[in-house]
Design a protein around this motif. Structure first.
Motif: not given
Length: 403
Positions: A14-18, A321-328, A331-334
């Motif tokens: 996908t375009l904007l995802d690692p 920086n996409r680690d769900p243990r740290v960021f709820e 994969d969403a831009l918020d």
């Protein structure tokens, strides 16, 4: 015997995802042995906690030897370039001694007083030029590249007329698809250019810009700065100071054009929202494609894996920086997200020196662009936007938009 070490994931679906494979690695084995695109093997770190540890653990060294083998060594696997970048390849206490020579010029206060008025002016001038030009244009050519180039030239005291030369040399140096010899040609151009500029500034007694200030430091009796280190600092600041921010500016604009709700949040109150929006864009996009490396100075344990002395350890910052243990919902831009910190600029004593300049440029350009041109839209489908998949920074090669 068959080599079973897997390749580092690099393909984006996908375009904007690692690369999507990072999600599985982070869940199953956040520190995993891989073969990097340059052919070297080492450990790839995809989790935020272990990534932070790599950047802050004194047992992992920023000092890496150079190996003239295959392309990609300087950024992907942490190998040295054919110039001396001084503090970025040093450990403490030497690192701190050299970094302090520059740090005062890159503080938020210094950026606000020395660069922000200039930045305000050139951004408005470029927006005026866009308004007077054709309705459809390339945002990279119109703003994303010239603004960072102008800012770094103003900061260093480098002639802006030379921008094409140093930009093309930077592209060659940072293109992971090129051979080592081709990348070294870019580095050599930059070395020769800064060497000549230092000579000219000495000859004329120029006092304008950080480069002139560093010359005065190097020429002082008993200085720790040699001419080789002075030139290395100039080269590093020149190529890193414009390429990284240019990539983020183009990528952020593409992101806002494809996330209209977040764009509305940004424009609702730019004075309040621009700062958090830029931090979230940094986290979400993390333009550094292949990570930053360290070398183990001794045997150590990391994320359940035994790292041997001399092993290469690379932090995939875009994965961390996409680690769900740290960021709820990572994969969403918020833009309402409350971020304590992210790893887009690294972490610890080697955290990016120019981060406050990058923030200032993005906080200035992005709101003003959409305030001036509220109907700005992509001129081609998003999936047809050409992306830089080989440079050390992921970004757009061209961004055709209509105002």
């Amino acid at each position: 015997m068959t080599d079973t070490v897997p390749q580092m994931p690099v393909r984006r679906t996908t375009l904007l995802d690692p690369p999507a494979e990072y999600d599985r690695l982070r869940e199953e084995q956040p520190v995993t042995r891989v073969r990097f695109p340059n052919g070297l093997t080492g450990w790839l770190v995809t989790s935020f906690e272990e990534g932070s540890q790599v950047f802050s653990d004194s047992r992992l060294s920023a000092l890496r030897p150079r190996h003239d083998t295959r392309p990609g060594e300087a950024a992907e696997a942490g190998q040295d370039a054919p110039f001396d970048p001084v503090f970025v390849m040093m450990d403490e206490p030497e690192h701190g001694s050299y970094r302090r020579l520059l740090a005062g010029r890159f503080t938020p206060k210094s950026v606000a007083t020395r660069l922000q008025p200039y930045l305000d002016r050139i951004v408005d001038e470029h927006l005026d030029a866009i308004a007077a030009g054709p309705e459809t244009f390339d945002f990279v050519e119109a703003m994303a590249l010239p603004i960072p180039c102008l800012v770094i030239c103003e900061l260093l005291g480098v002639p802006y007329a030379d921008r094409d030369g140093f930009h093309h040399a930077t592209q060659a140096l940072m293109d992971m698809s090129k051979s080592r010899a081709e990348r070294d040609q870019g580095a050599t151009w930059l070395i020769d250019y800064i060497t000549a500029l230092v000579h000219d500034k000495r000859r004329t007694g120029s006092t304008e810009g950080v480069l002139a200030e560093l010359i005065q430091v190097a020429d002082a009796e008993g200085s720790i700065v040699t001419d080789r280190q002075l030139i290395g600092m100039g080269v590093l600041l020149l190529f890193a100071g414009h390429d990284t921010t240019a990539a983020m500016m183009g990528l952020s604009t593409l992101t806002l054009l494809t996330h209209p709700e977040q764009k509305r949040k940004l424009l609702a109150d730019p004075g309040r929202t621009a700062g958090p929006a830029v931090e979230e864009l940094m986290r979400y996009l993390t333009s550094v494609q292949f990570g930053l490396g360290r070398v183990a100075k001794e045997d150590l344990e990391l994320g359940g894996q035994w790292i041997g002395k001399g092993d290469l350890v690379v932090v995939g910052m875009n994965a961390a920086n996409r680690d769900p243990r740290v960021f709820e919902a990572p994969d969403a831009l918020d833009f309402d997200r409350k971020i304590v910190r992210h790893l887009a600029f690294g972490y610890g004593v080697h955290q990016c020196l120019g981060q406050n300049i990058a923030r200032a440029e993005l906080k200035t350009v992005l709101p003003r662009l959409f305030q001036r041109f509220p109907d700005l839209r992509l001129a081609v489908p998003a999936q047809e936007v050409p992306m830089d998949e080989h440079g050390t920074n992921y970004g757009v090669l061209e961004l055709r938009v209509t105002r």
